[in-house]
Design an enzyme around this catalytic site. Sequence first.
Site, mmCIF file in Angstrom:
data_model
loop_
_atom_site.group_PDB
_atom_site.id
_atom_site.type_symbol
_atom_site.label_atom_id
_atom_site.label_comp_id
_atom_site.label_asym_id
_atom_site.label_seq_id
_atom_site.Cartn_x
_atom_site.Cartn_y
_atom_site.Cartn_z
ATOM 1 N N ASP A 39 0.839 -1.200 0.000
ATOM 2 C CA ASP A 39 0.000 0.000 0.000
ATOM 3 C C ASP A 39 0.869 1.243 0.000
ATOM 4 O OD1 ASP A 39 -2.247 -1.505 0.127
ATOM 5 O OD2 ASP A 39 -2.896 -0.842 2.119
ATOM 6 N N LYS B 272 -8.170 0.702 -5.167
ATOM 7 C CA LYS B 272 -9.377 0.129 -4.576
ATOM 8 C C LYS B 272 -10.634 0.891 -4.979
ATOM 9 C CE LYS B 272 -7.031 -1.212 -0.275
ATOM 10 N NZ LYS B 272 -7.008 -2.672 -0.362
ATOM 11 N N GLY C 240 -5.438 -2.968 8.549
ATOM 12 C CA GLY C 240 -5.127 -1.827 9.400
ATOM 13 C C GLY C 240 -4.982 -2.158 10.868
ATOM 14 N N ARG D 201 -6.505 -20.674 6.585
ATOM 15 C CA ARG D 201 -6.709 -22.055 7.044
ATOM 16 C C ARG D 201 -8.097 -22.552 6.665
ATOM 17 N NH1 ARG D 201 -3.192 -24.676 10.454
ATOM 18 N NH2 ARG D 201 -1.683 -23.391 11.558
ATOM 19 N N GLY E 232 -3.308 -7.451 7.964
ATOM 20 C CA GLY E 232 -2.675 -7.650 9.262
ATOM 21 C C GLY E 232 -1.238 -8.119 9.214
ATOM 22 N N GLY F 280 -0.295 -3.792 3.846
ATOM 23 C CA GLY F 280 -0.942 -2.485 3.800
ATOM 24 C C GLY F 280 -0.261 -1.528 4.730
ATOM 25 N N SER F 281 -0.811 -1.405 5.931
ATOM 26 C CA SER F 281 -0.314 -0.432 6.891
ATOM 27 C C SER F 281 1.039 -0.830 7.460
ATOM 28 C CB SER F 281 -1.334 -0.299 8.017
ATOM 29 O OG SER F 281 -2.643 -0.278 7.475
#
Lengths: 191, 291
Positions: B23, B80, B152, B164, B213, B234-235
Amino acid sequence: MVIGVLAVQGAFIEHEKVLDALGVSNFEIRQKRDLEQPMDGLILPGGESTVMGKLLKDLDLFEPLKALIEGGLPVFGTCAGMILLADELSNDESRYFATLPVTVRRNAYGRQLGSFHARAQMSGIGEIPMTFIRAPYVEQVHGAEVLATVDDNIVAVRYNNQLATAFHPELDDDLSVHKYFLSICEKSVNY
Amino acid sequence: MSTERYGLNKELAQMLKGGVIMDVTTPEQARIAQEAGACAVMALERIPADIRAAGGVSRMSDPKMIKGIQEAVSIPVMAKCRIGHFAEAQILEAIEIDYIDESEVLSPADDVYHIDKTKFKVPFVCGAKDLGEALRRIEEGASMIRTKGEPGTGDVVQAVRHMRKMNQEIARITSMREDELFNQAKELQVSYELVKYVHDNGRLPVVNFAAGGVATPADAALMMQLGAEGVFVGSGIFKSGDPKKRAAAIVKAVTNFNDAKLLAELSEDLGEAMVGINEQEIELLMAERGK
């Protein structure tokens, strides 16, 4: 015969599947110690050339592989692999192995909307399907032999034991380009 | 979308495999990501952690900002749009984005229908937290899937759960008798052909990345060992102390996800990781958007 497949990023599994289908042993090259095993040929797959170029250097693969290619190890680069081999890029200052005497244009067909399938002749093989994904093409050859063109753009070249295509034979069912590469490897082994 | 175009779009995702998609919010960040070895960047105005912190309605980014990033890098650029917001998707297609993420990170524009992605030439990636969601998105035309995870948060637990779950469901279908597949298709609300594909091949018909995450090289290696074909971060990168170093480390971790010794080296001295939020502390579960 054993073929090493550069597996730092990109569509390397597709090449391994083709080699498996042809009954040719192969192994993945992810770091320097993978080069301890001997190989009769090397495949540089499709993916992002900037990523592969960086990882080759960060993982200490660059110098030993370059030495092997310069020493005559047969090598086959597809798409990003072609960019890694080219000794000149017309729209990028980066250079990687720079062992193949051609000038390559990166992302020559533009963004993803410019990706396409085609069928064309490849010399020494015949008509084959060709898949171009955000592909480069060769603008100029300075010594390399032209094996195929699509719409007047050069998309496959050979220079001694180096073979490079702007398209992805590993994505189509036709195995003939890989067979062609393996014949280069075989001659090189016998030699 | 023609069958041929869909094939080409799936094939672009294949080229991204074994890579990290990062990101970025500015051309400068995009360049840092490319230099660190990102195989693509996701252009957005605010990274998920900030979207979460700011609250309110979150929409597609300004096309001008996305174009700035397209000009800054040579790798593929993704962006996005909101779930169900086909007009935003049309705009992204018009600026020749390489991949559209119909994303639960933004506020959904439609609480019933996803975008009919078969109407577009440009490829789509969609999030999924189980096999049914993944196959429904593929049925609608997605040519790449990622776990939803929980964007995030810097907490990998949900991405792990989703990966999983998907793998378990694939394994279950692989072991089914062929006459059981018809009912399975009914239960998953997808076509028999897709279920048959999963049964015969033991995998999704498109590339599957991990997302939501991932904050450390170890997180990335965990997701790769669980079967992800690549990773979205991302973050995790630009919210950390040393983005350049962390980005490069995560890229290398994805390539050598099975080499613990190398992973140990990569995990050293990365500076501060992003501040995480635990699952129990979250007020908004983005993964529950769009099913």
